[in-house]
Design an enzyme around this catalytic site. Structure first.
Site, short mmCIF file in Angstrom:
data_model
loop_
_atom_site.label_atom_id
_atom_site.label_comp_id
_atom_site.label_asym_id
_atom_site.label_seq_id
_atom_site.Cartn_x
_atom_site.Cartn_y
_atom_site.Cartn_z
N GLY A 36 -1.98 11.16 -5.28
CA GLY A 36 -2.41 12.57 -5.25
C GLY A 36 -3.08 12.93 -6.55
O GLY A 36 -3.85 12.14 -7.10
N SER A 58 -3.30 9.49 1.98
CA SER A 58 -3.53 8.85 0.68
C SER A 58 -4.08 7.44 0.80
O SER A 58 -4.80 6.97 -0.10
CB SER A 58 -2.24 8.81 -0.14
OG SER A 58 -1.95 10.09 -0.60
N ASP A 96 8.62 23.66 -19.06
CA ASP A 96 7.60 23.61 -18.02
C ASP A 96 7.85 24.69 -16.95
O ASP A 96 6.95 25.45 -16.60
CB ASP A 96 7.63 22.21 -17.38
CG ASP A 96 6.56 22.05 -16.32
OD1 ASP A 96 5.41 21.74 -16.71
OD2 ASP A 96 6.85 22.23 -15.12
N SER A 133 -13.61 43.80 -30.58
CA SER A 133 -13.94 45.07 -31.26
C SER A 133 -12.67 45.75 -31.77
O SER A 133 -11.54 45.43 -31.35
CB SER A 133 -14.62 46.00 -30.25
OG SER A 133 -13.66 46.38 -29.27
N HIS A 138 7.07 14.26 -14.81
CA HIS A 138 7.80 15.52 -14.98
C HIS A 138 9.27 15.20 -14.69
O HIS A 138 9.56 14.40 -13.80
CB HIS A 138 7.25 16.56 -13.99
CG HIS A 138 7.89 17.91 -14.06
ND1 HIS A 138 8.41 18.45 -15.22
CD2 HIS A 138 8.08 18.86 -13.09
CE1 HIS A 138 8.88 19.66 -14.95
NE2 HIS A 138 8.70 19.92 -13.67
N GLU A 171 9.77 17.45 -5.47
CA GLU A 171 10.80 17.61 -4.46
C GLU A 171 10.94 16.38 -3.58
O GLU A 171 11.94 16.23 -2.87
CB GLU A 171 10.57 18.89 -3.63
CG GLU A 171 9.24 18.97 -2.90
CD GLU A 171 8.07 19.45 -3.77
OE1 GLU A 171 8.19 19.51 -5.00
OE2 GLU A 171 7.02 19.74 -3.17
N GLN A 187 10.67 13.26 -4.97
CA GLN A 187 10.98 12.12 -5.84
C GLN A 187 12.35 11.52 -5.61
O GLN A 187 12.54 10.31 -5.69
CB GLN A 187 10.82 12.52 -7.30
CG GLN A 187 9.38 12.43 -7.75
CD GLN A 187 9.18 12.92 -9.16
OE1 GLN A 187 10.08 12.88 -9.98
NE2 GLN A 187 7.99 13.41 -9.43
#
Ligand SMILES: NC(=O)c1ccc[n+]([C@@H]2O[C@H](COP(=O)([O-])OP(=O)(O)OC[C@H]3O[C@@H](n4cnc5c(N)ncnc54)[C@H](OP(=O)(O)O)[C@@H]3O)[C@@H](O)[C@H]2O)c1
Length: 340
Positions: A26, A53, A190, A251, A107, A83, A85
């Site tokens: 991905g 993929s 993160d 400014s 991560h 989610e 993994q």
């Protein structure tokens, strides 16, 4: 305090002759597989059967490998959504990975929230790019590299750090610099930054500001341009020079208005809510809520995404981007010392 690791700290030969498996093709998987191959490593790509993929990988001249080929990989990067993994690490990959291999994650969410049953002989490292995969690839091709976060989660073999730094170097990340961290700090910072600033707080702020201006009689397109398109221009300066540096380029009116009105918006109540959000992340309540939502089919998320897409500001934004080409003019706050 964090250390910054650079090319000089990495032994780029540590992965010489190594076979690297990239699981998932991905955002990060495709970018990392391409960079690792360009860096001269033997890269195998693993994708789940039947998904899109496989075709994406073939289009980049990677023939997806069968799971059995994991046994030949010295390093395996797990680059599927956070989610997913747990299932991948404990299910498809865990039992097949070569003894003493290094697992790389981008991560730490999955590993921090629910301690995983990853085999004790495996090294685990976090090499977290500070940006999307497309930018990682772009910076690699430019020879600059993208900075990242770096942590050793488990050093079972004694060579986790050397190999993980070699991996980061192959992605070009040590050229830009790796900030050392730990799992807890990486995950908490993160999640907090994305919820409170990047994709939570900022987006809610611009939507509320747009609604307030429009209900106050300002034309929708002008409200959109002022609250959304100009944000990037100001943030580019903040990224380059910091908030105080940015003030030097706007400014006096913009300086005074911002410094006196900003704190009224992000006052005691907003800071208290930030602390509550941080607590929910730290004690695992956010992760538990998100996992429950996923397990229940993500219907709340689907509804929220549908509502956001149907918000009238989206259609106005589409028009502004079409008709004004996204808008790259200098903000009216008087950037580079001008008007306002
Ligand atoms: N987005 C970024 O650029 C970014 C930046 C920094 C860190 N990260 C981290 O990098 C990691 C990967 O994130 P990502 O954004 O690259 O993920 P992603 O693009 O959403 O990952 C998609 C890939 O994962 C596969 N996949 C999805 N669900 C799967 C499942 N249940 N089992 C097996 N494969 C599955 C997809 O296969 P199919 O094609 O079959 O669906 C596809 O190959 C995460 O840890 C994330 O936090 C991402």
């Amino acid at each position: 305090m964090t250390r910054i690791l650079r090319d000089a700290d990495a032994d780029v030969t540590s992965l010489q002759g190594a076979t690297v498996g990239v699981f998932g093709f991905g955002n990060q998987g495709s970018a990392q597989a391409l960079c690792l191959r360009d860096a001269g490593l033997d890269v195998r790509v693993f994708v789940r059967p039947g998904g899109p993929s496989g075709a994406r990988a073939r289009a980049e001249q990677f023939e997806p490998s069968p799971l059995e080929a994991l046994e030949a990989c010295d390093v395996v990067a797990v680059l599927v959504p956070d989610e997913a993994q747990r299932g991948v690490l404990e299910g498809s990959i865990g039992p097949r990975v070569k003894r003493g291999a290094l697992l790389v994650l981008a991560h730490g969410f999955a590993v921090r929230e629910e301690p995983l049953a990853i085999r004790e002989d495996l090294d685990v490292a976090l090499v977290g790019p500070l940006g999307p995969g497309t930018l990682l690839r772009e910076r690699f091709l430019e020879g600059r590299g993208l900075p990242g976060l770096f942590a050793i989660v488990r050093n079972a073999t004694g060579s986790a750090e050397t190999r993980a730094l070699g991996y980061a170097a192959a992605l070009g990340m040590t050229r830009a610099g790796l900030l050392t961290t730990n799992l807890e700090e990486e995950v908490v910072s993160d999640l907090f930054a994305e919820q409170v600033v990047l994709v939570g707080g900022v987006v809610e702020l611009i939507r509320a500001a747009w609604e307030t201006l429009v209900s106050g009689g300002v034309a929708e397109e002008i409200a959109y341009y002022s609250c959304v398109q100009e944000l990037k221009q100001i943030m580019d300066i903040v990224a380059r020079e910091g908030p105080a540096g940015m003030r030097g380029r706007i400014s006096g009116t913009a300086k005074y208005g911002g410094l006196t009105r900003g704190p009224r918006l992000v006052g005691a109540a907003a800071r208290e809510e930030m602390r509550r959000i941080l607590d929910e992340i730290r004690d695992g309540r956010f992760a538990a809520e998100w996992m429950e939502e996923r397990a229940a089919g993500s219907s709340r998320l689907t509804g929220l995404l549908r509502d956001e897409a149907a918000h009238p500001m989206e259609e106005v934004g589409h028009r502004v981007r079409e008709e004004l080409g996204g808008g790259v003019a200098a903000p009216r706050g008087g950037v580079e010392g001008g008007g306002g």
